[in-house]
Design an enzyme around this catalytic site. Sequence first.
Site, PDB file in Angstrom:
ATOM      1  N   LEU A   1       6.433  33.311 -21.130  1.00  0.00           N
ATOM      2  CA  LEU A   1       6.530  33.675 -22.554  1.00  0.00           C
ATOM      3  C   LEU A   1       5.153  33.945 -23.147  1.00  0.00           C
ATOM      4  O   LEU A   1       5.024  34.673 -24.124  1.00  0.00           O
ATOM      5  CB  LEU A   1       7.228  32.570 -23.341  1.00  0.00           C
TER       6      LEU A   1
ATOM      7  N   ASP B   1      -2.987  22.420 -35.695  1.00  0.00           N
ATOM      8  CA  ASP B   1      -3.062  23.747 -35.077  1.00  0.00           C
ATOM      9  C   ASP B   1      -2.069  24.697 -35.755  1.00  0.00           C
ATOM     10  O   ASP B   1      -1.305  25.391 -35.086  1.00  0.00           O
ATOM     11  CB  ASP B   1      -2.786  23.618 -33.575  1.00  0.00           C
TER      12      ASP B   1
HETATM   13  P1  ATP Z   1      -3.082  28.105 -28.278  1.00  0.00           P
HETATM   14  O1  ATP Z   1      -3.121  27.694 -26.858  1.00  0.00           O
HETATM   15  O2  ATP Z   1      -4.427  28.387 -28.830  1.00  0.00           O
HETATM   16  O3  ATP Z   1      -2.280  27.135 -29.115  1.00  0.00           O
HETATM   17  P2  ATP Z   1      -0.804  29.904 -28.375  1.00  0.00           P
HETATM   18  O4  ATP Z   1      -0.048  29.101 -29.385  1.00  0.00           O
HETATM   19  O5  ATP Z   1      -0.684  31.388 -28.486  1.00  0.00           O
HETATM   20  O6  ATP Z   1      -2.334  29.528 -28.385  1.00  0.00           O
HETATM   21  P3  ATP Z   1       0.803  28.659 -26.345  1.00  0.00           P
HETATM   22  O7  ATP Z   1       1.106  27.517 -27.237  1.00  0.00           O
HETATM   23  O8  ATP Z   1       0.482  28.356 -24.925  1.00  0.00           O
HETATM   24  O9  ATP Z   1      -0.398  29.509 -26.909  1.00  0.00           O
HETATM   25  O10 ATP Z   1       2.058  29.635 -26.387  1.00  0.00           O
HETATM   26  C1  ATP Z   1       2.046  30.873 -25.760  1.00  0.00           C
HETATM   27  C2  ATP Z   1       3.152  31.734 -26.325  1.00  0.00           C
HETATM   28  O11 ATP Z   1       4.402  31.254 -25.861  1.00  0.00           O
HETATM   29  C3  ATP Z   1       3.248  31.688 -27.839  1.00  0.00           C
HETATM   30  O12 ATP Z   1       2.413  32.655 -28.405  1.00  0.00           O
HETATM   31  C4  ATP Z   1       4.715  31.986 -28.091  1.00  0.00           C
HETATM   32  O13 ATP Z   1       4.905  33.367 -28.260  1.00  0.00           O
HETATM   33  C5  ATP Z   1       5.407  31.518 -26.832  1.00  0.00           C
HETATM   34  N1  ATP Z   1       6.169  30.280 -27.070  1.00  0.00           N
HETATM   35  C6  ATP Z   1       5.667  29.028 -27.169  1.00  0.00           C
HETATM   36  N2  ATP Z   1       6.636  28.133 -27.364  1.00  0.00           N
HETATM   37  C7  ATP Z   1       7.799  28.829 -27.419  1.00  0.00           C
HETATM   38  C8  ATP Z   1       9.194  28.469 -27.622  1.00  0.00           C
HETATM   39  N3  ATP Z   1       9.558  27.192 -27.821  1.00  0.00           N
HETATM   40  N4  ATP Z   1      10.111  29.447 -27.622  1.00  0.00           N
HETATM   41  C9  ATP Z   1       9.737  30.745 -27.445  1.00  0.00           C
HETATM   42  N5  ATP Z   1       8.475  31.145 -27.250  1.00  0.00           N
HETATM   43  C10 ATP Z   1       7.512  30.209 -27.230  1.00  0.00           C
END
Ligand code: ATP
Length: 429
Positions: free
Chosen positions: A172, A283
């Site tokens: 994702l 965050d």
């Molecule tokens: P950071 O690591 O700086 O917090 P981020 O929030 O973009 O950055 P992640 O938290 O690893 O990184 O998430 C990556 C991506 O996965 C997100 O941008 C989101 O689009 C997707 N994602 C995260 N959690 C979910 C979920 N529960 N359902 C659907 N998509 C999700």
Amino acid sequence: MLWLAFGPFHAMENQVLVIRIKIPNRGAVDWTVNSGPQLLFRDVLDVIGQVLPEATTTAFEYEDEDGDRITVRSDEEMKAMLSYYYSTVMEQQVNGQLIEPLQIFPRACKPPGERNIHGLKVNTRAGPSQHNSPAVSDALPSNSLKKSSAELKKILANGQMNEQDIRYRDTLGHGNGGTVYKAYHVPSGKILAVKVILLDITLELQKQIMSELEILYKCDSSYIIGFYGAFFVENRISICTEFMDGGSLDVYRKIPEHVLGRIAIAVVKGLTYLWSLKILHRDVKPSNMLVNTRGQVKLCDFGVSTQLVNSIAKTYVGTNAYMAPERISGEQYGIHSDVWSLGISFMEPLQLLQCIVDEDSPVLPVGEFSEPFVHFITQCMRKQPKERPAPEELMGHPFIVQFNDGNATVVSMWVCRALEERRSQQGPP
Ligand code: ATP
Ligand code: MG
């Protein structure tokens, strides 16, 4: 006679075989068989019949390495299943991993109802009766596995989730800390989002993180992402949460104000809920605001575990555009800092650039947006933390109040339309 046919696996003939019979919606029953390779198809059906007496089971399934289900209806197919299973056992032994039980899924059977199956004793021809007693397990290793490993795993496997039950599907997204996968949870049939973070930390720290994450089970708000469990495998933690089919807000462009208003109210409610539990989000940003086609908006990735935040920070040190000025300059972090990030999350990237360049806080262009919206954002982004609205002031702000109508259809229609547009731009898969 059957074991002779196993050829290379005949070294396994004395191996204790643990068959984990999965019961729909009810966990599993572990059955320890002493002479695994001599096991016949009807022995397995007999045991399934005793575990699920209400159902007529004529076949069962197991899963291959891709998570595909394979049906077993005969001794021949049993042979193939055991042969496959012993090859995975060998691999686990070579890699020094825990030997996982053989999981089977009874087929064509009705759910077992509310009967208590604890303590059930089953005798079969496959070995002495005391070794053939299925014991209810919540997908934790049976007693026949090494105790120390089982105990360790129990500590590290919080809740109902564990690696064996999860089939990873699409990626994702990647963040600074890890990667998020869409995954299928076999026992429940649920689709999950699993965040996998690589962490080279001691067992002590792993345990600390697991206990800090406990609070997530208590989080119960429709504005906070559902938490299903977390577990460590080697040097990585997997955090299993509810999957949101609309993804995160960062991928949406130009959100109309009447939609943004409904999103903002959900975010404010989610933050207020966290603050009431004395949790600071730490965050707040569009990629941590998730939407779905039901029109729900939920917050994710809040800092409940100080140890997890610290461990990730060791591999990633940095600031992001959503951080409050006092945080960037290393001063005290509080609710006010979350409020700044809330305000800036709802600004367009163009205005964000202005924010970095200017001395003054950025403001939304009046005329393009309603006066209450501009006021709300401006208040959230006051340079002085104490001048920003307190939680109750946020909830009472005219911009928030006007959209506090519980109308999920607005967001739902907007998410559905945006997903549809994205799909038509991408073309057929
Ligand atoms: P950071 O690591 O700086 O917090 P981020 O929030 O973009 O950055 P992640 O938290 O690893 O990184 O998430 C990556 C991506 O996965 C997100 O941008 C989101 O689009 C997707 N994602 C995260 N959690 C979910 C979920 N529960 N359902 C659907 N998509 C999700
Ligand atoms: Mg995130």
